[in-house]
Enzyme design. Sequence first.
Site, PDB file in Angstrom:
ATOM      1  N   ALA A   1      -9.465   3.096   2.871  1.00  0.00           N
ATOM      2  CA  ALA A   1      -9.812   3.002   1.452  1.00  0.00           C
ATOM      3  C   ALA A   1     -10.681   1.781   1.204  1.00  0.00           C
ATOM      4  O   ALA A   1     -10.655   0.811   1.962  1.00  0.00           O
ATOM      5  CB  ALA A   1      -8.541   2.922   0.612  1.00  0.00           C
ATOM      6  N   ASP A   2     -11.446   1.864   0.138  1.00  0.00           N
ATOM      7  CA  ASP A   2     -12.228   0.717  -0.323  1.00  0.00           C
ATOM      8  C   ASP A   2     -12.247   0.764  -1.844  1.00  0.00           C
ATOM      9  O   ASP A   2     -12.352   1.839  -2.430  1.00  0.00           O
ATOM     10  CB  ASP A   2     -13.653   0.751   0.217  1.00  0.00           C
ATOM     11  CG  ASP A   2     -14.403  -0.524  -0.132  1.00  0.00           C
ATOM     12  OD1 ASP A   2     -14.087  -1.576   0.457  1.00  0.00           O
ATOM     13  OD2 ASP A   2     -15.279  -0.489  -1.021  1.00  0.00           O
ATOM     14  N   THR A   3     -12.112  -0.400  -2.466  1.00  0.00           N
ATOM     15  CA  THR A   3     -12.057  -0.471  -3.927  1.00  0.00           C
ATOM     16  C   THR A   3     -13.209  -1.316  -4.447  1.00  0.00           C
ATOM     17  O   THR A   3     -13.483  -2.399  -3.922  1.00  0.00           O
ATOM     18  CB  THR A   3     -10.716  -1.087  -4.384  1.00  0.00           C
ATOM     19  OG1 THR A   3      -9.643  -0.276  -3.872  1.00  0.00           O
ATOM     20  CG2 THR A   3     -10.615  -1.137  -5.893  1.00  0.00           C
TER      21      THR A   3
ATOM     22  N   GLY B   1     -12.316   4.517  -3.169  1.00  0.00           N
ATOM     23  CA  GLY B   1     -12.707   5.626  -2.315  1.00  0.00           C
ATOM     24  C   GLY B   1     -11.708   5.742  -1.186  1.00  0.00           C
ATOM     25  O   GLY B   1     -11.309   4.727  -0.597  1.00  0.00           O
TER      26      GLY B   1
END
Length: 194
Positions: free
Chosen positions: A77-79, A114
Amino acid sequence: MTNAYNIVLASQSPRRKQLMEWAEVNFDVIAPVTDEAFPETMPVEEVPVHIARNKALAVKDGYDYNRYDIQSPIVAADTIVVLNNQIIGKPESRNDAIRILSSLSGKRHQVITGVVILAGEKEVSFADITSVWFHELTEEQIIFYVDKYEPYDKAGAYAIQEWIGVTGIKSIEGDFYNVMGLPVSRVLQALQTL
């Protein structure tokens, strides 16, 4: 909760690790070092998915993943934080953190996480969006938060679960845990479909 294959969390984030623990999922952590660059023309909602995919692929292609079954899901994940269609990254300094929080004060912004899950040849990917409204923050509040909590590893220079979230956030629309860095319930649903 049990799973047939051990899940691999591709993240260095202590918050994502904590959220997976709260969900009582069996998982290991492999924290890849990846380039977080993205094409300038990429729509903002696609950016965190692009970065998450790079993290997942780095784990899948890495030596450490060899000890897992090929079907063991990799969750990456990436924020990002977005204000007026501009991505706000992690602050580079104390002054930058103060500047970022001043720009968020009294306004609505989006937090977009994401997520990419790889399991064998299968991939599930999505972006989860939460809108966050800050109260008007005083300069004194912002400086207090930055000096006490040093939010230099956080997109948007804040963590919703810290003091500034408790005192400074007026409302949110969407998943609270997404703002922490992982929309856990949606991740668990995606894992069940795999």
